[in-house]
Design an enzyme around this catalytic site. Structure first.
Site, PDB file in Angstrom:
ATOM      1  N   ALA A   1       2.474   4.122  -7.887  1.00 40.94           N
ATOM      2  CA  ALA A   1       1.787   5.082  -8.751  1.00 40.94           C
ATOM      3  C   ALA A   1       0.748   4.391  -9.638  1.00 40.94           C
ATOM      4  O   ALA A   1       0.437   4.899 -10.721  1.00 40.94           O
ATOM      5  CB  ALA A   1       2.790   5.881  -9.578  1.00 40.94           C
TER       6      ALA A   1
ATOM      7  N   GLU B   1       7.349   1.190  -0.513  1.00 41.83           N
ATOM      8  CA  GLU B   1       7.950   1.853  -1.682  1.00 41.83           C
ATOM      9  C   GLU B   1       9.334   2.363  -1.311  1.00 41.83           C
ATOM     10  O   GLU B   1      10.288   2.194  -2.044  1.00 41.83           O
ATOM     11  CB  GLU B   1       7.058   3.007  -2.176  1.00 41.83           C
ATOM     12  CG  GLU B   1       7.663   3.720  -3.381  1.00 41.83           C
ATOM     13  CD  GLU B   1       6.771   4.789  -4.016  1.00 41.83           C
ATOM     14  OE1 GLU B   1       5.555   4.782  -3.777  1.00 41.83           O
ATOM     15  OE2 GLU B   1       7.307   5.618  -4.755  1.00 41.83           O
TER      16      GLU B   1
ATOM     17  N   PHE C   1       0.810  -1.226   0.000  1.00 45.24           N
ATOM     18  CA  PHE C   1       0.000   0.000   0.000  1.00 45.24           C
ATOM     19  C   PHE C   1       0.842   1.273   0.000  1.00 45.24           C
ATOM     20  O   PHE C   1       0.384   2.321   0.441  1.00 45.24           O
ATOM     21  CB  PHE C   1      -0.983   0.000   1.189  1.00 45.24           C
ATOM     22  CG  PHE C   1      -1.803  -1.256   1.290  1.00 45.24           C
ATOM     23  CD1 PHE C   1      -2.747  -1.554   0.318  1.00 45.24           C
ATOM     24  CD2 PHE C   1      -1.618  -2.145   2.339  1.00 45.24           C
ATOM     25  CE1 PHE C   1      -3.495  -2.727   0.392  1.00 45.24           C
ATOM     26  CE2 PHE C   1      -2.360  -3.323   2.417  1.00 45.24           C
ATOM     27  CZ  PHE C   1      -3.305  -3.619   1.444  1.00 45.24           C
TER      28      PHE C   1
ATOM     29  N   GLU D   1      -4.765   2.923  -7.141  1.00 47.92           N
ATOM     30  CA  GLU D   1      -5.015   4.017  -6.214  1.00 47.92           C
ATOM     31  C   GLU D   1      -6.322   4.775  -6.411  1.00 47.92           C
ATOM     32  O   GLU D   1      -6.948   5.167  -5.415  1.00 47.92           O
ATOM     33  CB  GLU D   1      -3.845   5.016  -6.281  1.00 47.92           C
ATOM     34  CG  GLU D   1      -2.548   4.395  -5.829  1.00 47.92           C
ATOM     35  CD  GLU D   1      -1.368   5.313  -6.081  1.00 47.92           C
ATOM     36  OE1 GLU D   1      -0.975   5.478  -7.247  1.00 47.92           O
ATOM     37  OE2 GLU D   1      -0.856   5.869  -5.106  1.00 47.92           O
TER      38      GLU D   1
ATOM     39  N   ARG E   1       2.021  15.539  -5.553  1.00 49.46           N
ATOM     40  CA  ARG E   1       0.758  14.930  -5.982  1.00 49.46           C
ATOM     41  C   ARG E   1      -0.432  15.598  -5.282  1.00 49.46           C
ATOM     42  O   ARG E   1      -1.506  15.721  -5.852  1.00 49.46           O
ATOM     43  CB  ARG E   1       0.768  13.413  -5.772  1.00 49.46           C
ATOM     44  CG  ARG E   1      -0.264  12.710  -6.627  1.00 49.46           C
ATOM     45  CD  ARG E   1      -0.157  11.196  -6.547  1.00 49.46           C
ATOM     46  NE  ARG E   1       0.628  10.600  -7.618  1.00 49.46           N
ATOM     47  CZ  ARG E   1       0.204  10.390  -8.861  1.00 49.46           C
ATOM     48  NH1 ARG E   1      -1.020  10.714  -9.206  1.00 49.46           N
ATOM     49  NH2 ARG E   1       0.992   9.834  -9.762  1.00 49.46           N
TER      50      ARG E   1
ATOM     51  N   PHE F   1      -0.999   8.694  -2.420  1.00 47.47           N
ATOM     52  CA  PHE F   1       0.264   9.445  -2.457  1.00 47.47           C
ATOM     53  C   PHE F   1       0.038  10.957  -2.384  1.00 47.47           C
ATOM     54  O   PHE F   1       0.508  11.706  -3.226  1.00 47.47           O
ATOM     55  CB  PHE F   1       0.992   9.069  -3.763  1.00 47.47           C
ATOM     56  CG  PHE F   1       2.494   9.228  -3.748  1.00 47.47           C
ATOM     57  CD1 PHE F   1       3.299   8.348  -3.042  1.00 47.47           C
ATOM     58  CD2 PHE F   1       3.107  10.245  -4.468  1.00 47.47           C
ATOM     59  CE1 PHE F   1       4.686   8.471  -3.059  1.00 47.47           C
ATOM     60  CE2 PHE F   1       4.489  10.385  -4.486  1.00 47.47           C
ATOM     61  CZ  PHE F   1       5.274   9.485  -3.782  1.00 47.47           C
TER      62      PHE F   1
END
Ligand code: LUZ
Ligand code: MOS
Length: 750
Positions: free
Chosen positions: A503, A226, A222, A707, A304, A338
């Protein structure tokens, strides 16, 4: 087509880091972390711990052979603390022992003394003290200062949204194995195998080709893996390198909750100006992002937020400023959406407030401001193939929203102990990494002599079904049964310099690379079959359902024979291909450009019943019209929408990350940090596929899925707020997300 791993998951046969059979002599690692949020280390004494039972070694920053630095975007993050600590949970030392139990006992024997320094946990306080991760960033279009004069109504306000624990089922971890010639192999639970490889090489002071990272699958991520899987991968590699022993490091749930960062909490100020019929003319917003103690991905997350500050609305005059504030919390990090959800939440709150000021309904304002083709996003990208209006209108028609609203009004007239609320939540999410260079991927495809196929890409399987999608793409190109296709583990020796699986774009980019590689092999096979069948250049040769066709007629050549013959005919049965997303760019000097390949749209209608006495609520239904493009796998995509929705609802309602003033995580167990369960999810979730949506950037016209649907969950907040407005029609609620039952009750009766 189901998710590839469904059967092995259900049988408990799927392998995670904690399940790998360990090589003989493996040592177990437990991390010793800071117990204070800010201070100088004045004394660190390992003597007692070193002689604790079963202990082989204890490593600190002093043992690092090369650079003590793992910062990704900004180099501000040590692997192990040196003289100062900046958050509770910051790694200081790593204990290696013959068992986890013994390592834990030894950790308790480590003695440390701190000199405490002032602690900041609030982003606005950090801002006022100039404690920033990076200078503020402003995106703008038109001219807001001039526009206010033309508005009939101007509203402003402040609203906060909270953090969120990723709660991947598999906690962070890695196994590192020394290999001859100073090489290290890291089996890591990471979304970013190349990230782990790059940082391990830097810390160890070896070339990247000395580090191999392998990822079979993750038990969820989730976004939490990352960037933040790197610490544990590199710590285990460090110990393996120094001690020349295999090392296993898997965080306990308690350690994971305490040591890792979450979704960024935001505190935001907004101002919106509209005409009397609800057209938004100007929007100004400032986002104070709580980044935690080091940068991690915070600046990218903030970008973002700015890109999604206007959600799916066209607004001619916009000024949005983002400030990444440095606080003494664990570094907050990527989390599904994000930063997008944080930005979209604020504009939705502004619209609700504007609606009440204008005597309109929020959905009236939402509908008339939706993006149309050829509008410009305020950062300069032209709107193409907008599905904002089509998804809204088909949701309204198909789900009969008029009737839903009438039912709600009737119910509220007749009931005082329960009130119903409704909300509309349109979404628009940009697909592509906002750092343009990350939008690249590669695939390596082998066809074996029996006709079976093995594929390696940079995509990491984390339960989202990317392997099934990549295999589907390959099986369609070759026109072979999907059981002939296997997607291999993600490995840095088979796919180099990969971007993280993030992403929402892994299936798009790695799927497209896979298609390119398969087409190379297919073209060779067609040429070979032409010769084999004595056909001419004009003859049309095709492979369909594992048979070779000439001019539409089946020959007697089948896939497996074709492959075997091609091998003996010395035709290469392997190919590597590279894909980069075309046409995207963003100019950081003026903050304008076209950073996204495309956008994903959709609309959710949520209804809730509020218990007026208790402040508790139940979601009656969430009905979603989603833009899937041409789905590559409907079951997987519906699963992603449902999961994302529920995760979004959790963020907006019951998941509450709380810290004490001295930076200690209070919600540090799953009994004090509540996530949605089968009882709290909506009683009904209906997901419909928007028709006539094409996407030339996705494999076989599909669209990214991971997402975007998270943001349907934002509707939950506004549905509850709508129900609260029926209880206290004249009250202005000063509240923030998450809208827990406690907050609802306090707001209603204080
Ligand atoms: N990660 C990243 C992401 O590095 N850049 C992005 O734009 C992004 N967007 C969503 C999720 N992860
Ligand atoms: Mo992410 S938030 O790792 O796509």
């Amino acid at each position: 087509m189901k998710n590839f791993d469904a059967v092995s998951h259900i049988k408990g046969k799927s392998i995670y880091i904690d399940d790998y059979p360990l090589p003989e002599g493996t040592l177990h690692a437990v991390v010793f972390d800071s117990k204070i949020a800010h201070g100088k280390i004045v004394n660190l004494s390992l003597e007692k711990a070193k002689v604790s039972k079963g202990v082989s070694a204890i490593l600190t920053a002093k043992d690092i052979p090369s650079e003590n630095q793992i910062g990704g975007i900004i180099e501000d993050e040590t692997l192990l603390a040196e003289d100062e600590v900046h958050f509770i949970g910051e790694p200081i030392a790593i204990v290696l022992a013959d068992s986890v139990t013994n390592a834990r006992k030894a950790v308790k024997e480590i003695e440390i003394e701190f000199e405490e320094l002032p602690i900041i946990t609030n982003p606005r306080e950090a801002f006022s003290k100039n404690s920033l991760i990076a200078p503020p960033v402003t995106f703008s279009s038109g001219n807001v200062s001039d526009a206010w004069n033309n508005c009939d109504t101007i509203i402003d306000g402040t609203i906060d949204s909270g953090g969120q624990e990723h709660l991947y089922l598999e906690t962070q971890g890695a196994i590192s194995i020394p290999i001859e010639g100073n090489k290290i192999k890291i089996i890591s639970s990471t979304q970013s195998p190349t990230g782990v490889q790059r940082k391990a090489a830097k810390v160890l002071g070896v070339p990247m080709h000395q580090v191999e990272v392998d990822v079979l699958r993750l038990g969820g991520a989730f976004g939490g893996k990352e960037d933040q899987a790197t610490v544990w991968g590199v710590l285990s590699a460090l110990a393996a390198f120094i001690l020349d022993k295999p090392i296993k490091l898997v965080l306990s749930r308690e350690d994971d909750l305490r040591m890792t960062g979450k979704r960024h909490p935001y505190s935001s100020d907004y101002k919106m100006g509209l005409t009397k019929d609800g057209k938004i003319l100007a929007y100004e917003v400032t986002f104070y992002q709580n980044a935690g103690a080091v940068a991690d991905l915070s600046t990218a997350v903030l970008d973002r937020t700015l890109f999604h500050a206007t959600n799916c609305y066209y607004i001619p005059n916009v000024k949005a400023t983002g400030i990444s504030c440095k606080t003494n919390l664990p570094p907050n990090t990527a989390f599904r959406g994000f930063g997008g959800p944080q930005g979209m939440f604020v504009i939705e709150a502004a619209i609700v407030k504007a609606a009440s000021a204008l005597g309109l309904q929020a959905y009236d304002i939402q509908r008339i401001n939706l993006l149309k083709n050829n509008d410009l996003f305020y950062y300069g990208q032209k709107v193409e193939n907008s599905q904002a209006i089509s998804s809204w209108d088909s949701a309204v028609n198909l789900f009969n929203s008029k009737e839903l609203i009438e039912k709600k009004n009737k119910f509220n007239k007749n009931n005082s102990l329960f009130k119903k609320g409704i909300s509309f939540m349109p979404i628009c999410f940009g697909i592509s990494f906002t750092s343009s260079f990350l939008n690249q991927a590669s695939a390596l495809v082998h066809v074996y002599t029996d006709g079976s196929v093995g594929i390696s890409t940079g995509a990491v399987e984390m339960g989202q079904g990317v392997n099934a999608k990549i295999a589907t793409a390959a099986s369609k190109i070759f026109s072979i049964d999907i059981t002939k296709v296997k997607v291999e583990s993600t490995n840095t020796t088979r796919a180099a310099n990969t971007s993280p699986t993030a992403a929402s774009s892994a299936a798009d980019m790695n799927g497209n690379a896979t298609i390119l590689a398969c087409k190379q092999i297919l073209n060779r096979l067609i040429d070979f079959a032409r010769t084999e069948l004595n056909a001419s250049e004009e003859d049309d040769i095709k492979i369909e359902n594992e048979k070779v066709f000439i001019n539409g007629e089946a020959s007697n050549l089948i896939w497996s024979d074709l492959i075997s013959k091609a091998y003996f005919g010395r035709i290469s049965l392997s190919a590597q291909a590279y894909y980069r997303t075309p046409e995207i760019y963003f100019d950081r000097d003026i903050n304008k450009g076209s950073p996204f390949a495309y956008h994903v749209y959709g609309t959710a209608i949520s209804t809730v019943t509020l218990d007026v006495i208790r402040g508790t609520y139940k979601f009656d239904s969430v009905k979603i019209m989603h833009d899937f493009g041409k789905s590559l796998n409907r079951n997987i995509d519906i699963g992603q929408v449902e999961g994302a929705l529920v995760q979004g609802i959790g963020w907006m309602t019951i998941e509450e990350i709380r810290h004490s003033a001295n930076g200690k995580l209070l919600a540090n167990t799953l009994s004090t940090y509540k996530v949605p369960d089968i009882y709290s999810i909506p009683k009904e979730i209906e997901v419909k596929f928007l028709e006539n949506s094409e996407n030339r950037f996705g494999p076989f016209n599909s669209k990214a899925i991971g997402e975007p649907p998270f943001m349907y969950g934002i509707g939950a907040y506004f549905a509850i707020l709508d129900a609260m407005n029926s209880v206290r029609p004249n009250k202005e609620f000063e509240i923030s997300a998450p809208l827990t039952p406690e907050k609802v009750l306090l707001a209603l009766y204080s």
